[in-house]
Motif scaffolding. Sequence first.
Motif, mmCIF file in Angstrom:
data_model
loop_
_atom_site.group_PDB
_atom_site.id
_atom_site.type_symbol
_atom_site.label_atom_id
_atom_site.label_comp_id
_atom_site.label_asym_id
_atom_site.label_seq_id
_atom_site.Cartn_x
_atom_site.Cartn_y
_atom_site.Cartn_z
ATOM 1 N N TYR A 171 0.873 -1.274 0.108
ATOM 2 C CA TYR A 171 0.164 0.027 -0.050
ATOM 3 C C TYR A 171 0.993 1.452 -0.010
ATOM 4 O O TYR A 171 0.672 2.174 -0.652
ATOM 5 C CB TYR A 171 -0.881 -0.083 1.248
ATOM 6 C CG TYR A 171 -1.866 1.174 1.293
ATOM 7 C CD1 TYR A 171 -3.031 1.170 0.853
ATOM 8 C CD2 TYR A 171 -1.568 2.473 1.885
ATOM 9 C CE1 TYR A 171 -3.870 2.366 1.029
ATOM 10 C CE2 TYR A 171 -2.281 3.566 1.677
ATOM 11 C CZ TYR A 171 -3.394 3.481 1.168
ATOM 12 O OH TYR A 171 -4.431 4.524 1.517
ATOM 13 N N LEU A 172 2.188 1.394 0.854
ATOM 14 C CA LEU A 172 2.819 2.554 1.127
ATOM 15 C C LEU A 172 3.344 2.668 -0.222
ATOM 16 O O LEU A 172 3.762 3.801 -0.641
ATOM 17 C CB LEU A 172 3.551 2.412 2.156
ATOM 18 C CG LEU A 172 2.822 2.391 3.525
ATOM 19 C CD1 LEU A 172 3.795 2.017 4.692
ATOM 20 C CD2 LEU A 172 2.257 3.595 3.908
ATOM 21 N N GLN A 197 2.547 1.822 -3.493
ATOM 22 C CA GLN A 197 1.689 2.301 -4.210
ATOM 23 C C GLN A 197 1.374 3.721 -3.993
ATOM 24 O O GLN A 197 1.402 4.512 -5.024
ATOM 25 C CB GLN A 197 0.464 1.543 -4.444
ATOM 26 C CG GLN A 197 -0.264 1.828 -5.638
ATOM 27 C CD GLN A 197 -1.543 0.952 -5.796
ATOM 28 O OE1 GLN A 197 -2.105 0.253 -4.678
ATOM 29 N NE2 GLN A 197 -2.171 1.038 -6.880
ATOM 30 N N GLU A 198 1.088 4.175 -2.758
ATOM 31 C CA GLU A 198 0.818 5.509 -2.364
ATOM 32 C C GLU A 198 1.986 6.285 -2.699
ATOM 33 O O GLU A 198 1.652 7.531 -3.393
ATOM 34 C CB GLU A 198 0.475 5.481 -1.183
ATOM 35 C CG GLU A 198 0.141 6.964 -0.679
ATOM 36 C CD GLU A 198 -0.051 7.132 0.961
ATOM 37 O OE1 GLU A 198 -0.864 7.612 1.463
ATOM 38 O OE2 GLU A 198 1.090 7.106 1.570
ATOM 39 N N ARG A 199 3.256 5.920 -2.421
ATOM 40 C CA ARG A 199 4.384 6.806 -2.990
ATOM 41 C C ARG A 199 4.396 6.920 -4.444
ATOM 42 O O ARG A 199 4.629 8.125 -4.927
ATOM 43 C CB ARG A 199 5.573 6.145 -2.379
ATOM 44 C CG ARG A 199 6.755 7.163 -2.530
ATOM 45 C CD ARG A 199 7.961 6.530 -1.852
ATOM 46 N NE ARG A 199 9.523 7.250 -2.101
ATOM 47 C CZ ARG A 199 9.582 8.339 -1.277
ATOM 48 N NH1 ARG A 199 8.848 9.126 -0.575
ATOM 49 N NH2 ARG A 199 10.577 9.069 -1.708
ATOM 50 N N LEU A 219 2.004 7.091 -6.429
ATOM 51 C CA LEU A 219 1.114 8.025 -7.060
ATOM 52 C C LEU A 219 1.525 9.546 -6.587
ATOM 53 O O LEU A 219 1.244 10.190 -7.573
ATOM 54 C CB LEU A 219 -0.348 7.490 -6.441
ATOM 55 C CG LEU A 219 -1.197 6.263 -6.703
ATOM 56 C CD1 LEU A 219 -2.095 5.925 -5.899
ATOM 57 C CD2 LEU A 219 -1.489 6.831 -8.272
ATOM 58 N N LYS A 220 1.938 9.580 -5.745
ATOM 59 C CA LYS A 220 2.538 11.067 -5.134
ATOM 60 C C LYS A 220 3.555 11.706 -5.978
ATOM 61 O O LYS A 220 3.542 12.531 -6.408
ATOM 62 C CB LYS A 220 2.792 11.266 -3.666
ATOM 63 C CG LYS A 220 1.616 11.008 -2.721
ATOM 64 C CD LYS A 220 2.007 11.099 -1.389
ATOM 65 C CE LYS A 220 0.865 11.187 -0.201
ATOM 66 N NZ LYS A 220 1.241 11.083 1.278
ATOM 67 N N ILE A 258 -5.786 0.347 -4.669
ATOM 68 C CA ILE A 258 -5.035 0.844 -3.343
ATOM 69 C C ILE A 258 -6.181 0.479 -2.413
ATOM 70 O O ILE A 258 -5.805 0.275 -1.014
ATOM 71 C CB ILE A 258 -4.727 2.409 -3.591
ATOM 72 C CG1 ILE A 258 -3.630 2.509 -2.167
ATOM 73 C CG2 ILE A 258 -5.925 3.421 -3.423
ATOM 74 C CD1 ILE A 258 -2.781 3.779 -2.457
ATOM 75 N N GLN A 259 -7.391 0.698 -2.667
ATOM 76 C CA GLN A 259 -8.525 0.481 -1.500
ATOM 77 C C GLN A 259 -8.908 -0.836 -1.317
ATOM 78 O O GLN A 259 -8.792 -1.211 -0.251
ATOM 79 C CB GLN A 259 -9.859 1.073 -2.214
ATOM 80 C CG GLN A 259 -10.995 1.169 -1.118
ATOM 81 C CD GLN A 259 -10.609 1.821 0.130
ATOM 82 O OE1 GLN A 259 -10.300 2.861 0.085
ATOM 83 N NE2 GLN A 259 -11.132 1.163 1.489
ATOM 84 N N SER A 311 -6.177 -1.752 1.258
ATOM 85 C CA SER A 311 -6.638 -1.161 2.598
ATOM 86 C C SER A 311 -7.451 -2.209 3.164
ATOM 87 O O SER A 311 -7.271 -2.740 4.476
ATOM 88 C CB SER A 311 -6.911 -0.009 2.615
ATOM 89 O OG SER A 311 -7.390 0.409 3.841
ATOM 90 N N SER A 315 -6.754 6.557 9.193
ATOM 91 C CA SER A 315 -6.789 6.965 7.712
ATOM 92 C C SER A 315 -6.171 5.410 6.966
ATOM 93 O O SER A 315 -5.381 4.689 7.719
ATOM 94 C CB SER A 315 -6.036 7.967 7.126
ATOM 95 O OG SER A 315 -4.357 7.917 7.457
ATOM 96 N N ARG A 342 -3.743 5.273 4.944
ATOM 97 C CA ARG A 342 -2.268 5.433 5.243
ATOM 98 C C ARG A 342 -1.581 4.797 6.478
ATOM 99 O O ARG A 342 -0.805 4.065 6.682
ATOM 100 C CB ARG A 342 -1.766 6.814 4.829
ATOM 101 C CG ARG A 342 -0.218 6.976 4.886
ATOM 102 C CD ARG A 342 0.308 8.182 4.243
ATOM 103 N NE ARG A 342 1.511 8.349 4.346
ATOM 104 C CZ ARG A 342 2.266 8.736 5.251
ATOM 105 N NH1 ARG A 342 1.652 9.064 6.442
ATOM 106 N NH2 ARG A 342 3.413 8.843 5.038
#
Length: 258
Positions: free
Chosen positions: A151-152, A154-156, A158-159, A173-174, A177, A233, A235
């Motif tokens: 998850y982390l 993929q989030e990075r 995206l950012k 990503i959901q 989670s 959250s 994250r």
Amino acid sequence: MPLSQQLLLAATLTFVGAVVQALLALKSGAWKQGRAQLMLMAGGFVLQTAFIYLRGQEVGQCPMKSLSDILVFIAWSILLLYFLVGPAFRLSLLGVFTAPLISIMQIMALVGGFAPYAPKGKINALVELHAAVALIAYAAFALACITGVMYLVQERMLKKHRIGGLFYQLPPIQGLSNAIQRLVRLGLLLLSIALGISFALQTSVSNPKLVFSWVVWALYAVISILMWKHFTSPRKTAWLAVIGFILPFISLWIVTHA
């Protein structure tokens, strides 16, 4: 080196090969739902299972007493759960993140060595069941940790707008989670069953292994409640799953040397 340890070494090399193959496939764009990697992981699992069987024959019981044996059993349980929950959660890349952890745990086990067990009387099946279920619970927490890392990552990406081969293979990503929450609950359920068995065995409350099992249970009970009530959250949920695994991982050293 005994045949059992040769098999474990072969399993470890197979998992390292799975990581290398997956990274090369992703880099070249030749990733096809991880079929080659899945075959390597399955081969490693067979070798793991053979090691546990032979090791059990050597010590005359289920090999879950020494730190090295516990590390291998958890690694085996992680892979077992990977085959069960990976397809269910559509986590096609879970093996890429799982194989390195399994490899590290097995390398640590090989370096630590496998000493013979002290002579023991009649084996209590409930004691063996309690230990096995507790270690499988730890494996579920390990998978929650690995999914949290996914998850982390993929989030990075995206950012940072780094959209590449790895990103396209990751599930929504959901979905990651939700998988984290389910794995934490699965681990908590399994650990609850293991602690319930300890009540049936009337284990002393001062037993170090039982004390740390309750501490781990309390930690993940809090994490599960925070997730359930949406106090965190997605994250932070991922970070809780990643950081939360530190305690059960460290406790393995404490309880095996207590």
